[in-house]
Design a protein around this motif. Structure first.
Motif, short mmCIF file in Angstrom:
data_model
loop_
_atom_site.label_atom_id
_atom_site.label_comp_id
_atom_site.label_asym_id
_atom_site.label_seq_id
_atom_site.Cartn_x
_atom_site.Cartn_y
_atom_site.Cartn_z
N ASP A 149 5.53 13.31 -1.55
CA ASP A 149 4.46 12.39 -1.91
C ASP A 149 3.76 13.02 -3.11
O ASP A 149 3.03 14.00 -2.99
N GLU A 155 3.66 17.07 0.31
CA GLU A 155 2.91 16.50 -0.80
C GLU A 155 2.91 17.52 -1.93
O GLU A 155 3.05 18.72 -1.67
N THR A 199 0.87 -1.19 0.00
CA THR A 199 0.00 0.00 0.00
C THR A 199 0.90 1.24 0.00
O THR A 199 2.10 1.13 0.29
N GLY A 200 0.30 2.37 -0.26
CA GLY A 200 1.05 3.62 -0.16
C GLY A 200 1.50 3.86 1.27
O GLY A 200 2.62 4.32 1.52
N MET A 201 0.64 3.53 2.23
CA MET A 201 1.00 3.74 3.63
C MET A 201 2.10 2.78 4.08
O MET A 201 2.91 3.12 4.94
N TYR A 203 -1.33 13.85 3.69
CA TYR A 203 -2.31 12.77 3.83
C TYR A 203 -2.51 12.49 5.32
O TYR A 203 -1.54 12.35 6.06
N ALA A 253 -1.42 -0.47 -3.71
CA ALA A 253 0.03 -0.64 -3.83
C ALA A 253 0.68 0.70 -3.55
O ALA A 253 0.02 1.74 -3.59
N SER A 311 1.18 6.59 -3.77
CA SER A 311 0.20 5.54 -3.56
C SER A 311 -0.14 5.07 -4.96
O SER A 311 -0.84 5.75 -5.72
N THR A 336 1.67 11.52 -5.24
CA THR A 336 0.57 10.66 -5.67
C THR A 336 -0.40 11.41 -6.60
O THR A 336 -0.85 10.87 -7.59
N LEU A 337 -0.71 12.66 -6.26
CA LEU A 337 -1.70 13.40 -7.04
C LEU A 337 -1.15 13.88 -8.38
O LEU A 337 -1.90 14.15 -9.32
N THR A 339 -2.00 2.83 -5.70
CA THR A 339 -3.44 2.53 -5.67
C THR A 339 -4.21 3.49 -6.58
O THR A 339 -5.25 3.14 -7.11
N LYS A 340 -3.69 4.69 -6.73
CA LYS A 340 -4.43 5.76 -7.40
C LYS A 340 -4.15 5.73 -8.92
O LYS A 340 -4.49 4.78 -9.57
N LEU A 383 -9.16 8.01 -5.52
CA LEU A 383 -9.05 8.80 -6.75
C LEU A 383 -8.17 8.04 -7.72
O LEU A 383 -7.53 7.06 -7.36
N ASN A 396 -3.79 17.32 -0.93
CA ASN A 396 -5.14 16.78 -0.98
C ASN A 396 -5.88 17.19 0.30
O ASN A 396 -5.33 16.97 1.37
C1 LIG Z 1 -4.11 7.35 -0.89
C2 LIG Z 1 -2.93 8.16 -0.52
C3 LIG Z 1 -1.94 7.65 0.33
C4 LIG Z 1 -2.05 6.29 0.96
O1 LIG Z 1 -1.97 5.26 0.02
P1 LIG Z 1 -2.67 3.83 0.22
O2 LIG Z 1 -2.32 3.11 -1.04
O3 LIG Z 1 -4.13 4.08 0.40
O4 LIG Z 1 -2.08 3.23 1.44
C5 LIG Z 1 -0.84 8.44 0.59
N1 LIG Z 1 -0.73 9.68 0.08
C6 LIG Z 1 -1.68 10.20 -0.73
C7 LIG Z 1 -1.49 11.58 -1.28
C8 LIG Z 1 -2.80 9.46 -1.06
O5 LIG Z 1 -3.74 9.99 -1.85
#
Ligand SMILES: *Cc1c(COP(=O)(O)O)cnc(C)c1O
Length: 398
Positions: free
Chosen positions: A188, A159, A90-92, A116, A223, A210, A190-191, A212-213, A342, A163
């Motif tokens: 981070d 970040e 996961t991202g976490m 986050y 992931a 993350s 992710t966005l 996952t996004k 997202l 977010n």
């Molecule tokens: C969702 C998210 C995370 C956490 O990731 P997971 O895959 O849900 O554990 C961390 N940082 C940001 C900016 C996120 O959007």
């Protein structure tokens, strides 16, 4: 064993499709197999000795590595312009493993507050139990961040964009503060994803996503990934081998498959996010839109300087201050599903006050800048016109 010599001269689609993959695969397969094996075997004892003495690149036990994991790590490293990448489940798991690998009792970490909320929680409520001090600084307060650095500070974290406010930071300035004080920096992103921003190119030490996004992109797996130089990643790899927060083989396959369309999807997310943000910005029932591609956003200039596109995530507040008005819009849309997250094909909508901050006091929500009437919309891959029409009819319900 040959891979296509992918280079930074290639575009992000070519990189996302080919980087890290062998040209010649088992049984002449075009796509990668899924290696469902908990362990990997040796022909004889000498092979083990050779493996240990010469660090022959091969697998041993799946917690320590899997062939598809290495492929996806190489692919993401290529996209990010990084020497090395490490996947987590996961991202976490990526964030917490990173922090545990880099911090010891007595160390300090300084982070911008629009982080986050689980990353913040890990620093403030868990790392504190191990004698690590965390300091939160208002996002974009560079002097404040610099003033918070002590001889014990080991990490600066931000970040980009944040977010749900979509604030952009001055990435170069952030990295420069770290360099000047000998403190590592992590973004981070992710966005943004590597399609819109490559923080390492601006001197940042580590990038976290993350996956996952947007990277996986289909709302069907979790992931995480962290990327940086070989040298800086080594202790994180060592800790991952013992902590064990790795992905199952099928999960990695889905991530690799999702990445094939990564650049295509990001183009669509960027275009849809911009179109929907402009529609909302012009709507008389909307008070304020948080989207870095709008000139009205305080981060517009920084966003233009650093980002290739502004993504599919946006937030907005309504003229009506009552939380029920925002809830009504959310309950009236027909295309987005109501839920967190997202970056996937399906649009998702939610009210941060309800979904993430329901148990917080009004003062706590005000402190993190979450108005009761804020709506967060993660635009998926549907046509922008369809989402706009849907939002139009939902806003008419007010
Ligand atoms: C969702 C998210 C995370 C956490 O990731 P997971 O895959 O849900 O554990 C961390 N940082 C940001 C900016 C996120 O959007």
């Amino acid at each position: 064993m040959s891979t296509l010599p992918i280079s930074t001269a290639h575009g992000p689609s070519t990189q996302a499709i080919h980087a890290g993959e062998q040209r010649s695969k088992p049984c002449h397969s075009l796509t990668d197999p899924i290696y469902c094996s908990a362990t990997f075997t040796f022909q004889n004892t000498q092979e083990i000795i050779d493996y240990l003495e010469n660090e022959v690149p091969r697998e041993e036990y799946a917690r320590l590595g899997n062939p598809s994991e290495k492929t996806v790590e190489a692919k993401l490293a290529e996209l990010e312009g990084a020497e090395a990448g490490l996947l987590f489940c996961t991202g976490m798991a990526a964030m917490t493993s990173f922090l545990l690998a880099k911090l010891s009792a007595g160390d300090e970490v300084v982070f911008f507050d629009e982080c986050y909320h689980h990353s913040r929680e890990f620093c403030l409520e868990h790392l504190s139990r191990f004698g690590v001090k965390s300091t939160q600084i208002k996002t974009g307060d560079y002097e404040g961040m610099e003033a918070a650095i002590t001889p014990n500070t080991r990490l600066l974290i931000s970040e980009a964009p944040t977010n749900p406010h979509l604030s952009m930071i001055d990435v170069e300035r952030f990295a420069e503060i770290g360099k000047r004080h000998g403190v590592d920096t992590l973004v981070d992103a992710t966005l943004a994803t590597p399609f819109n921003l490559r923080p390492l190119a601006f001197g940042v030490d580590y990038v976290l996503h993350s996956a996952t996004k947007y990277l996986a992109g289909h709302n069907d797996l979790l992931a995480g990934v962290i990327l940086g130089s070989q040298e800086k990643m080594a202790p994180i790899r060592k800790l991952r081998n013992v902590m064990g927060g790795v992905n199952a083989p099928h999960n990695i396959y889905l991530l690799q498959r999702g990445l094939k369309t990564f650049a295509l999807r990001m183009k669509q997310h960027n275009a849809t996010g911009q179109a929907v943000a402009e529609f909302l910005d012009a709507h008389p029932k909307v008070q304020r839109v948080y989207y870095p591609g709008l000139p009205s956003h305080p981060s517009y200039d920084l966003a233009k300087r650093y980002l290739n596109g502004y993504g599919g995530l946006l937030s907005f507040t309504l003229v009506d201050p009552d939380w029920r008005a925002a809830a009504k819009v959310i309950d009236s849309v027909r295309i987005p599903h109501i839920g967190p997250s997202l970056g996937g094909a399906e649009s998702l909508i939610e009210q941060p006050y309800i979904l993430s901050f329901y148990k917080n006091t009004p003062e706590e929500r005000a402190a993190v800048g979450i108005p009761d009437n804020m709506v967060r919309l993660a635009c998926g891959l549907e046509e922008a016109e369809d989402l706009i029409q849907d939002l139009e009819q939902a806003l008419e319900q007010l």
